[in-house]
Design an enzyme around this catalytic site. Structure first.
Site, PDB file in Angstrom:
ATOM      1  N   SER A  25      30.003  -8.191  64.487  1.00 26.66           N
ATOM      2  CA  SER A  25      30.101  -7.071  63.551  1.00 26.66           C
ATOM      3  C   SER A  25      29.674  -5.749  64.170  1.00 26.66           C
ATOM      4  O   SER A  25      29.312  -5.670  65.335  1.00 26.66           O
ATOM      5  CB  SER A  25      29.280  -7.319  62.283  1.00 26.66           C
ATOM      6  OG  SER A  25      27.895  -7.274  62.569  1.00 26.66           O
ATOM      7  N   TYR A  58      34.011  -6.314  61.772  1.00 21.89           N
ATOM      8  CA  TYR A  58      33.764  -6.005  60.368  1.00 21.89           C
ATOM      9  C   TYR A  58      32.452  -5.238  60.268  1.00 21.89           C
ATOM     10  O   TYR A  58      31.573  -5.347  61.128  1.00 21.89           O
ATOM     11  CB  TYR A  58      33.725  -7.281  59.516  1.00 21.89           C
ATOM     12  CG  TYR A  58      32.686  -8.276  59.975  1.00 21.89           C
ATOM     13  CD1 TYR A  58      31.412  -8.288  59.408  1.00 21.89           C
ATOM     14  CD2 TYR A  58      32.966  -9.177  60.988  1.00 21.89           C
ATOM     15  CE1 TYR A  58      30.453  -9.187  59.841  1.00 21.89           C
ATOM     16  CE2 TYR A  58      32.020 -10.081  61.425  1.00 21.89           C
ATOM     17  CZ  TYR A  58      30.760 -10.086  60.848  1.00 21.89           C
ATOM     18  OH  TYR A  58      29.814 -10.971  61.282  1.00 21.89           O
TER      19      TYR A  58
END
EC number: 4.1.1.11
Length: 160
Positions: A25, A58
């Site tokens: 991430s 993400y």
């Protein structure tokens, strides 16, 4: 048909940390996420201005007001603390929505504090003479004001 459109861009953010052993991430200051209308878990593309690396991951929320831009997991091999990055999000829209859509564009300083915002994805960093618009050839002199790309598109759509 669905179109993939720019929904948000955080321009020239400074990477504050990189953790190879984190699960993955990008950690983004919660204030920046909110201002860009990005949700934790939302897919983003990260473009490293320093080395040209481009990756998808993400977003996760970091502490509000911290200025954190943390590259986590394997991406830490591509992006290092101190690198300038562009964080981009895209969304799928039907044709009508895509023609009305206005993206959120944030400009940040070296501490990742918001110094400007707009809706024109080609707009250069305010006050930075080394930043150039992405929609005007640099070798052609321009002596007339150029409307923002977003305004030009909306104007063209209004006349159809």
């Amino acid at each position: 048909m669905l179109r993939t459109m720019l929904t948000a861009k955080i321009h020239r953010a400074t990477v504050t940390q990189a953790d190879l052993h984190y699960v993955g991430s990008v950690t983004i200051d919660a204030d920046l996420l909110a201002a860009a209308d990005l949700l934790p878990g939302e897919q983003v593309t990260i473009v490293d201005i320093n080395n040209g690396a481009r990756l998808e991951t993400y977003a996760i929320a970091g502490p509000a007001g911290s200025g954190i831009i943390g590259i986590n997991g394997a991406a830490a091999r591509l992006v290092q603390p101190g690198d300038l990055v562009i964080i981009i999000a895209y969304g799928l829209m039907d044709d009508a929505e895509a023609r009305r859509h206005v993206p959120k564009v944030l400009f940040v300083d070296a501490a990742n504090r918001i110094i400007g915002h707009g809706d024109d994805p080609a707009e250069p960093l305010p006050g930075d003479p080394s930043s150039l618009r992405g929609d005007i050839p640099v070798d052609i002199p321009v002596d007339i004001p150029v409307p923002t790309a977003a305004a030009a598109v909306r104007s063209a759509m209004a006349t159809q």
